[in-house]
Design a protein around this motif. Sequence first.
Motif, PDB file in Angstrom:
ATOM      1  N   TYR A 147      50.305  22.205  18.303  1.00 23.54           N
ATOM      2  CA  TYR A 147      50.675  22.006  19.692  1.00 23.54           C
ATOM      3  C   TYR A 147      51.765  20.821  19.966  1.00 23.54           C
ATOM      4  O   TYR A 147      51.850  19.886  19.261  1.00 23.54           O
ATOM      5  CB  TYR A 147      49.500  21.627  20.428  1.00 23.54           C
ATOM      6  CG  TYR A 147      48.284  22.573  20.517  1.00 23.54           C
ATOM      7  CD1 TYR A 147      48.382  23.987  20.778  1.00 23.54           C
ATOM      8  CD2 TYR A 147      47.059  22.033  20.175  1.00 23.54           C
ATOM      9  CE1 TYR A 147      47.249  24.795  20.617  1.00 23.54           C
ATOM     10  CE2 TYR A 147      45.955  22.864  20.133  1.00 23.54           C
ATOM     11  CZ  TYR A 147      46.082  24.310  20.323  1.00 23.54           C
ATOM     12  OH  TYR A 147      44.850  25.011  20.388  1.00 23.54           O
ATOM     13  N   LYS A 148      52.583  21.565  20.927  1.00 21.49           N
ATOM     14  CA  LYS A 148      53.688  20.224  21.309  1.00 21.49           C
ATOM     15  C   LYS A 148      53.354  20.198  22.746  1.00 21.49           C
ATOM     16  O   LYS A 148      53.271  21.134  23.718  1.00 21.49           O
ATOM     17  CB  LYS A 148      55.072  20.963  21.229  1.00 21.49           C
ATOM     18  CG  LYS A 148      55.599  20.513  20.054  1.00 21.49           C
ATOM     19  CD  LYS A 148      57.104  21.063  20.038  1.00 21.49           C
ATOM     20  CE  LYS A 148      57.451  21.135  18.777  1.00 21.49           C
ATOM     21  NZ  LYS A 148      58.805  22.082  18.808  1.00 21.49           N
ATOM     22  N   PHE A 149      53.021  18.843  23.225  1.00 22.16           N
ATOM     23  CA  PHE A 149      52.789  18.816  24.895  1.00 22.16           C
ATOM     24  C   PHE A 149      53.880  17.986  25.178  1.00 22.16           C
ATOM     25  O   PHE A 149      54.652  17.328  24.583  1.00 22.16           O
ATOM     26  CB  PHE A 149      51.527  17.711  24.747  1.00 22.16           C
ATOM     27  CG  PHE A 149      50.255  18.456  24.325  1.00 22.16           C
ATOM     28  CD1 PHE A 149      49.590  18.995  25.154  1.00 22.16           C
ATOM     29  CD2 PHE A 149      49.765  18.253  23.214  1.00 22.16           C
ATOM     30  CE1 PHE A 149      48.431  19.898  24.729  1.00 22.16           C
ATOM     31  CE2 PHE A 149      48.603  18.657  22.754  1.00 22.16           C
ATOM     32  CZ  PHE A 149      47.610  19.712  23.634  1.00 22.16           C
ATOM     33  N   THR A 150      53.870  17.831  26.582  1.00 22.39           N
ATOM     34  CA  THR A 150      54.808  17.366  27.275  1.00 22.39           C
ATOM     35  C   THR A 150      54.189  16.525  28.566  1.00 22.39           C
ATOM     36  O   THR A 150      53.145  17.026  28.692  1.00 22.39           O
ATOM     37  CB  THR A 150      56.083  18.067  27.997  1.00 22.39           C
ATOM     38  OG1 THR A 150      55.343  19.244  29.062  1.00 22.39           O
ATOM     39  CG2 THR A 150      56.700  19.077  27.089  1.00 22.39           C
ATOM     40  N   ALA A 162      54.601  16.986  31.503  1.00 25.00           N
ATOM     41  CA  ALA A 162      54.327  17.914  32.564  1.00 25.00           C
ATOM     42  C   ALA A 162      52.662  18.616  32.258  1.00 25.00           C
ATOM     43  O   ALA A 162      52.229  19.122  33.283  1.00 25.00           O
ATOM     44  CB  ALA A 162      55.337  18.794  32.481  1.00 25.00           C
ATOM     45  N   CYS A 163      52.024  18.334  31.408  1.00 23.03           N
ATOM     46  CA  CYS A 163      50.821  18.905  31.062  1.00 23.03           C
ATOM     47  C   CYS A 163      49.844  18.231  31.761  1.00 23.03           C
ATOM     48  O   CYS A 163      48.742  18.822  32.095  1.00 23.03           O
ATOM     49  CB  CYS A 163      50.455  18.708  29.399  1.00 23.03           C
ATOM     50  SG  CYS A 163      51.459  20.043  28.481  1.00 23.03           S
ATOM     51  N   GLY A 164      50.190  17.038  31.982  1.00 23.92           N
ATOM     52  CA  GLY A 164      49.040  15.950  32.761  1.00 23.92           C
ATOM     53  C   GLY A 164      47.684  15.800  31.965  1.00 23.92           C
ATOM     54  O   GLY A 164      47.082  14.645  32.245  1.00 23.92           O
ATOM     55  N   LYS A 165      47.357  16.501  31.109  1.00 25.60           N
ATOM     56  CA  LYS A 165      46.298  16.408  30.053  1.00 25.60           C
ATOM     57  C   LYS A 165      46.797  16.828  28.888  1.00 25.60           C
ATOM     58  O   LYS A 165      47.011  18.077  28.624  1.00 25.60           O
ATOM     59  CB  LYS A 165      45.208  16.889  30.815  1.00 25.60           C
ATOM     60  CG  LYS A 165      43.911  16.806  30.332  1.00 25.60           C
ATOM     61  CD  LYS A 165      42.861  17.242  31.260  1.00 25.60           C
ATOM     62  CE  LYS A 165      41.567  17.648  30.666  1.00 25.60           C
ATOM     63  NZ  LYS A 165      40.531  18.220  31.455  1.00 25.60           N
ATOM     64  N   ALA A 170      45.125  18.302  26.269  1.00 24.88           N
ATOM     65  CA  ALA A 170      43.934  19.223  25.857  1.00 24.88           C
ATOM     66  C   ALA A 170      44.214  20.751  25.776  1.00 24.88           C
ATOM     67  O   ALA A 170      45.213  21.107  26.577  1.00 24.88           O
ATOM     68  CB  ALA A 170      42.691  19.077  27.113  1.00 24.88           C
ATOM     69  N   ALA A 171      43.711  21.523  24.743  1.00 16.99           N
ATOM     70  CA  ALA A 171      43.832  22.669  24.582  1.00 16.99           C
ATOM     71  C   ALA A 171      43.032  23.311  23.603  1.00 16.99           C
ATOM     72  O   ALA A 171      42.250  22.554  23.102  1.00 16.99           O
ATOM     73  CB  ALA A 171      45.371  22.921  23.807  1.00 16.99           C
ATOM     74  N   SER A 172      42.531  24.695  24.158  1.00 14.57           N
ATOM     75  CA  SER A 172      41.553  25.338  23.451  1.00 14.57           C
ATOM     76  C   SER A 172      42.159  26.683  22.871  1.00 14.57           C
ATOM     77  O   SER A 172      42.941  27.266  23.295  1.00 14.57           O
ATOM     78  CB  SER A 172      40.400  25.817  24.329  1.00 14.57           C
ATOM     79  OG  SER A 172      39.846  24.737  24.927  1.00 14.57           O
TER      80      SER A 172
END
Lengths: 154, 109
Positions: free
Chosen positions: A104-107, A109-112, A114-116
Amino acid sequence: MDFMSIEHSRRETLRLAGLAGLALIVTSSGAQATPDEVSAAIAKLYGEKKPESGKIKLDVPEIAENGLVVPVNVEVESPMTDADYVKAVHIFAEGNPLPNVVSYKFTPACGKAAASARMRLAQTQNIICLAEMSNGSLYKASASVKVTIGGCGG
Amino acid sequence: MTAKPIPKVRLQAQAKAGEIIEIKTLIAHEMESGQRKDVSGQIIPRKIINRFIAAFNGKPVFEAEWHPAISANPYQSFFFKAVESGEFTFTWKDDDGSEYVTVNKLTVA
């Protein structure tokens, strides 16, 4: 079944059946990824850098009846601001034919962070999760999943 | 699979400024792992969706790189902090070069 005709005690027969089963596991594991392959995949991404423990909540079932669909839920502790956020999360499976599961790549802007998702698991094994923070630090977590029916076909 | 994969996205249409919302996505796809063999013992070639990208007002927000260990009909959920109204673009990229795209609006009150 030749050996059945030889007079074995019941105990002996069970012992032989157990050994045969063990041999089957040992030979079939040749095609699987190993913890070494997972380490190699991690080294390819981050070199020799040592990950710390903590920050990651890796949520997988203790027992997965169906290896075809195993939920995998990850959450990394982070304020998710422009200055301090989770950049990437990688999930690996030590006992699958291929070590990688998902990256996963987060930024911010995700705020959190977490991913499923849902993954396939070939057999009972350890799941490794690696998180890369915006300051370059690494965190690692692992969890084991017992798989009743393998999910990689063949 | 012969039918074109149809993506499904579930997210709320409205959010308060600063609210963190969950986005759930699902796409129908066989995710052929390249590990299975057919009846004649030939390996069935790999054909999976290898990437999922979520962008908001054109800016990438979240990306997932999927490997063959991802289940058929892949589900993916993640979070987004609502700041302003705008439009999400979700893109799924197939091994064969196809792209499946869907667009969702978000209104921030």
